[in-house]
Design a protein around this motif. Structure first.
Motif, PDB file in Angstrom:
ATOM      1  N   HIS A 172      11.537  13.055  -1.189  1.00 54.20           N
ATOM      2  CA  HIS A 172      11.854  11.645  -1.435  1.00 54.20           C
ATOM      3  C   HIS A 172      11.078  10.754  -0.475  1.00 54.20           C
ATOM      4  CE1 HIS A 172      14.006   7.868  -1.812  1.00 54.20           C
ATOM      5  NE2 HIS A 172      14.438   7.946  -0.567  1.00 54.20           N
ATOM      6  N   LEU A 173      11.032  11.133   0.789  1.00 54.43           N
ATOM      7  CA  LEU A 173      10.297  10.332   1.784  1.00 54.43           C
ATOM      8  C   LEU A 173       8.806  10.289   1.447  1.00 54.43           C
ATOM      9  CD1 LEU A 173      11.998  11.608   5.075  1.00 54.43           C
ATOM     10  CD2 LEU A 173      12.734   9.767   3.534  1.00 54.43           C
ATOM     11  N   ASP A 174       8.274  11.425   1.019  1.00 53.16           N
ATOM     12  CA  ASP A 174       6.861  11.462   0.603  1.00 53.16           C
ATOM     13  C   ASP A 174       6.607  10.502  -0.558  1.00 53.16           C
ATOM     14  OD1 ASP A 174       6.161  13.423   2.461  1.00 53.16           O
ATOM     15  OD2 ASP A 174       6.474  15.073   1.058  1.00 53.16           O
ATOM     16  N   ARG A 175       7.529  10.500  -1.524  1.00 56.33           N
ATOM     17  CA  ARG A 175       7.350   9.638  -2.694  1.00 56.33           C
ATOM     18  C   ARG A 175       7.474   8.162  -2.325  1.00 56.33           C
ATOM     19  NH1 ARG A 175      10.754  13.631  -4.922  1.00 56.33           N
ATOM     20  NH2 ARG A 175      12.521  12.185  -4.852  1.00 56.33           N
ATOM     21  N   VAL A 176       8.391   7.846  -1.428  1.00 56.61           N
ATOM     22  CA  VAL A 176       8.548   6.450  -1.000  1.00 56.61           C
ATOM     23  C   VAL A 176       7.268   5.971  -0.314  1.00 56.61           C
ATOM     24  CG1 VAL A 176       9.782   4.904   0.586  1.00 56.61           C
ATOM     25  CG2 VAL A 176      11.058   6.487  -0.873  1.00 56.61           C
ATOM     26  N   TRP A 177       6.667   6.815   0.503  1.00 50.35           N
ATOM     27  CA  TRP A 177       5.413   6.448   1.164  1.00 50.35           C
ATOM     28  C   TRP A 177       4.299   6.270   0.139  1.00 50.35           C
ATOM     29  CZ3 TRP A 177       2.667   3.978   4.213  1.00 50.35           C
ATOM     30  CH2 TRP A 177       1.395   4.361   4.660  1.00 50.35           C
ATOM     31  N   LEU A 178       4.238   7.155  -0.849  1.00 52.62           N
ATOM     32  CA  LEU A 178       3.247   7.003  -1.919  1.00 52.62           C
ATOM     33  C   LEU A 178       3.465   5.696  -2.685  1.00 52.62           C
ATOM     34  CD1 LEU A 178       3.058  10.635  -3.365  1.00 52.62           C
ATOM     35  CD2 LEU A 178       1.251   9.423  -2.131  1.00 52.62           C
ATOM     36  N   ASN A 179       4.727   5.411  -2.993  1.00 49.55           N
ATOM     37  CA  ASN A 179       5.040   4.165  -3.689  1.00 49.55           C
ATOM     38  C   ASN A 179       4.647   2.952  -2.852  1.00 49.55           C
ATOM     39  OD1 ASN A 179       6.182   5.569  -5.840  1.00 49.55           O
ATOM     40  ND2 ASN A 179       8.273   5.365  -5.097  1.00 49.55           N
ATOM     41  N   ALA A 180       4.955   3.015  -1.563  1.00 47.74           N
ATOM     42  CA  ALA A 180       4.648   1.897  -0.673  1.00 47.74           C
ATOM     43  C   ALA A 180       3.141   1.625  -0.644  1.00 47.74           C
ATOM     44  CB  ALA A 180       5.170   2.189   0.729  1.00 47.74           C
ATOM     45  N   GLN A 181       2.353   2.688  -0.561  1.00 43.06           N
ATOM     46  CA  GLN A 181       0.898   2.517  -0.553  1.00 43.06           C
ATOM     47  C   GLN A 181       0.408   1.931  -1.875  1.00 43.06           C
ATOM     48  OE1 GLN A 181      -1.317   5.984   1.517  1.00 43.06           O
ATOM     49  NE2 GLN A 181       0.658   6.845   0.936  1.00 43.06           N
ATOM     50  N   ALA A 182       1.055   2.321  -2.968  1.00 45.22           N
ATOM     51  CA  ALA A 182       0.616   1.873  -4.288  1.00 45.22           C
ATOM     52  C   ALA A 182       0.897   0.393  -4.526  1.00 45.22           C
ATOM     53  CB  ALA A 182       1.296   2.706  -5.379  1.00 45.22           C
ATOM     54  N   ILE A 183       1.949  -0.129  -3.918  1.00 46.11           N
ATOM     55  CA  ILE A 183       2.328  -1.521  -4.197  1.00 46.11           C
ATOM     56  C   ILE A 183       2.038  -2.467  -3.042  1.00 46.11           C
ATOM     57  CG2 ILE A 183       4.114  -0.769  -5.802  1.00 46.11           C
ATOM     58  CD1 ILE A 183       6.206  -1.436  -3.701  1.00 46.11           C
ATOM     59  N   ALA A 184       1.602  -1.937  -1.896  1.00 50.99           N
ATOM     60  CA  ALA A 184       1.348  -2.781  -0.728  1.00 50.99           C
ATOM     61  C   ALA A 184       0.142  -3.677  -0.945  1.00 50.99           C
ATOM     62  CB  ALA A 184       1.141  -1.915   0.512  1.00 50.99           C
ATOM     63  N   ASP A 185       0.172  -4.838  -0.300  1.00 50.45           N
ATOM     64  CA  ASP A 185      -1.001  -5.715  -0.350  1.00 50.45           C
ATOM     65  C   ASP A 185      -1.760  -5.618   0.974  1.00 50.45           C
ATOM     66  OD1 ASP A 185       0.289  -7.359   1.555  1.00 50.45           O
ATOM     67  OD2 ASP A 185       1.235  -8.544  -0.018  1.00 50.45           O
ATOM     68  N   VAL A 186      -2.864  -6.326   1.061  1.00 47.90           N
ATOM     69  CA  VAL A 186      -3.751  -6.206   2.226  1.00 47.90           C
ATOM     70  C   VAL A 186      -3.142  -6.811   3.479  1.00 47.90           C
ATOM     71  CG1 VAL A 186      -5.841  -6.141   0.852  1.00 47.90           C
ATOM     72  CG2 VAL A 186      -4.940  -8.343   1.588  1.00 47.90           C
ATOM     73  N   HIS A 187      -2.077  -7.578   3.328  1.00 50.36           N
ATOM     74  CA  HIS A 187      -1.485  -8.249   4.482  1.00 50.36           C
ATOM     75  C   HIS A 187      -0.397  -7.421   5.164  1.00 50.36           C
ATOM     76  CE1 HIS A 187      -3.652 -11.780   3.180  1.00 50.36           C
ATOM     77  NE2 HIS A 187      -3.070 -11.727   1.996  1.00 50.36           N
ATOM     78  N   SER A 188      -0.051  -6.285   4.585  1.00 47.38           N
ATOM     79  CA  SER A 188       1.036  -5.487   5.152  1.00 47.38           C
ATOM     80  C   SER A 188       0.523  -4.580   6.271  1.00 47.38           C
ATOM     81  CB  SER A 188       1.698  -4.647   4.061  1.00 47.38           C
ATOM     82  OG  SER A 188       0.754  -3.798   3.443  1.00 47.38           O
ATOM     83  N   ASN A 189       1.427  -4.270   7.178  1.00 44.17           N
ATOM     84  CA  ASN A 189       1.125  -3.406   8.312  1.00 44.17           C
ATOM     85  C   ASN A 189       1.388  -1.956   7.901  1.00 44.17           C
ATOM     86  OD1 ASN A 189       1.478  -1.815  10.736  1.00 44.17           O
ATOM     87  ND2 ASN A 189       1.611  -3.732  11.884  1.00 44.17           N
ATOM     88  N   GLN A 190       0.322  -1.192   7.721  1.00 41.69           N
ATOM     89  CA  GLN A 190       0.455   0.183   7.236  1.00 41.69           C
ATOM     90  C   GLN A 190       1.172   1.088   8.232  1.00 41.69           C
ATOM     91  OE1 GLN A 190      -0.846   1.567   4.019  1.00 41.69           O
ATOM     92  NE2 GLN A 190      -0.460  -0.615   3.722  1.00 41.69           N
ATOM     93  N   ARG A 191       0.997   0.827   9.491  1.00 35.65           N
ATOM     94  CA  ARG A 191       1.662   1.638  10.530  1.00 35.65           C
ATOM     95  C   ARG A 191       3.183   1.455  10.448  1.00 35.65           C
ATOM     96  NH1 ARG A 191       0.638   3.844  15.829  1.00 35.65           N
ATOM     97  NH2 ARG A 191       2.007   3.009  17.459  1.00 35.65           N
ATOM     98  N   VAL A 192       3.604   0.217  10.291  1.00 35.98           N
ATOM     99  CA  VAL A 192       5.032  -0.066  10.150  1.00 35.98           C
ATOM    100  C   VAL A 192       5.562   0.525   8.853  1.00 35.98           C
ATOM    101  CG1 VAL A 192       6.701  -1.931   9.739  1.00 35.98           C
ATOM    102  CG2 VAL A 192       5.037  -2.126  11.605  1.00 35.98           C
ATOM    103  N   LEU A 193       4.803   0.374   7.781  1.00 33.22           N
ATOM    104  CA  LEU A 193       5.226   0.903   6.483  1.00 33.22           C
ATOM    105  C   LEU A 193       5.374   2.423   6.499  1.00 33.22           C
ATOM    106  CD1 LEU A 193       3.390  -0.915   3.547  1.00 33.22           C
ATOM    107  CD2 LEU A 193       5.850  -0.661   3.914  1.00 33.22           C
ATOM    108  N   LEU A 194       4.426   3.087   7.115  1.00 31.70           N
ATOM    109  CA  LEU A 194       4.469   4.551   7.191  1.00 31.70           C
ATOM    110  C   LEU A 194       5.719   5.001   7.935  1.00 31.70           C
ATOM    111  CD1 LEU A 194       3.293   7.410   6.915  1.00 31.70           C
ATOM    112  CD2 LEU A 194       1.892   6.947   8.931  1.00 31.70           C
ATOM    113  N   ALA A 195       5.958   4.401   9.104  1.00 27.68           N
ATOM    114  CA  ALA A 195       7.125   4.782   9.897  1.00 27.68           C
ATOM    115  C   ALA A 195       8.419   4.480   9.148  1.00 27.68           C
ATOM    116  CB  ALA A 195       7.100   4.050  11.237  1.00 27.68           C
ATOM    117  N   ALA A 196       8.496   3.309   8.544  1.00 26.65           N
ATOM    118  CA  ALA A 196       9.718   2.929   7.831  1.00 26.65           C
ATOM    119  C   ALA A 196       9.965   3.843   6.627  1.00 26.65           C
ATOM    120  CB  ALA A 196       9.628   1.474   7.389  1.00 26.65           C
TER     121      ALA A 196
END
Length: 202
Positions: free
Chosen positions: A11-35
């Motif tokens: 589930h955590l892997d899928r959430v990270w994949l989803n986050a990468q798929a919908i994130a925009d260029v203004h988001s902090n990837q380090r924060v997103l990955l950890a969250a």
């Protein structure tokens, strides 16, 4: 203690994949990955009376982990806010791009093919029936997702596309909810009970 298959590492892997798929260029990837990987540190069962507190407890428990990873105070607070605000039951408004993305990414995992699998996995663990055999789609009874798995779709899951916060998240959510409707249409044929039209227009 048994691992909840709806909230496991996959589930955590899928959430990270989803986050990468919908994130925009203004988001902090380090924060997103950890969250993405720390948002379910505390995972209380669906029927636990304190479930609405789980995301805030997860945010608190994430702090020493983030410190060990070298996160700054600003990054830590941003990650903790995203974790706390991701939960449906916590009712905390996301205030940052990362929090909006994480909330959408987590909810996307409740939709589509994986959402179908997760619904039945959780309902089976809680001893809930697949559907009401006398009125599968609630034509003449109140919806009750404490008893019937399919009811949860109408009460919550099929409404998720309407509350997505990101542009890409809304698109993906609509695609995934359409898969669930197709499943319900097939199910309705197999149990010889028409699917009411309003299920497709929540």
């Amino acid at each position: 203690m048994l691992i909840d298959p709806a909230h496991d590492l996959a589930h955590l892997d899928r959430v990270w994949l989803n986050a990468q798929a919908i994130a925009d260029v203004h988001s902090n990837q380090r924060v997103l990955l950890a969250a993405s990987y720390l948002h379910d540190l505390v995972n209380l069962p669906k029927d636990d009376p304190n479930r609405h507190l789980a995301s805030q407890q997860s945010a608190t428990k994430s702090e020493p982990i983030l410190a060990e990873l070298g996160f700054t105070e600003v990054e830590t607070r941003a990650t903790q806010h995203a974790i706390a605000a991701h939960s449906y039951s916590a009712n905390i408004d996301p205030e940052t791009p990362e929090a909006c993305i994480l909330r959408d990414a987590d909810r996307l995992d409740a939709l589509g093919a994986i959402g179908i699998a997760r619904t039945f996995s959780v309902s089976g663990a809680l001893g809930r029936a697949l559907y009401d055999t006398t009125d599968p789609f609630g034509d003449s009874r109140p919806m009750d997702d404490q008893r019937f798995s399919i009811d949860h779709w109408k009460i919550k899951l099929l409404k998720l596309p309407n509350v997505m916060l990101t542009t890409k998240g809304k698109v993906v959510a609509k695609e995934r909810s359409a898969r669930m409707i197709r499943f319900l249409q097939d199910l309705s044929k197999e149990i010889d009970t028409p699917l009411p039209p309003d299920w497709a227009n929540l």
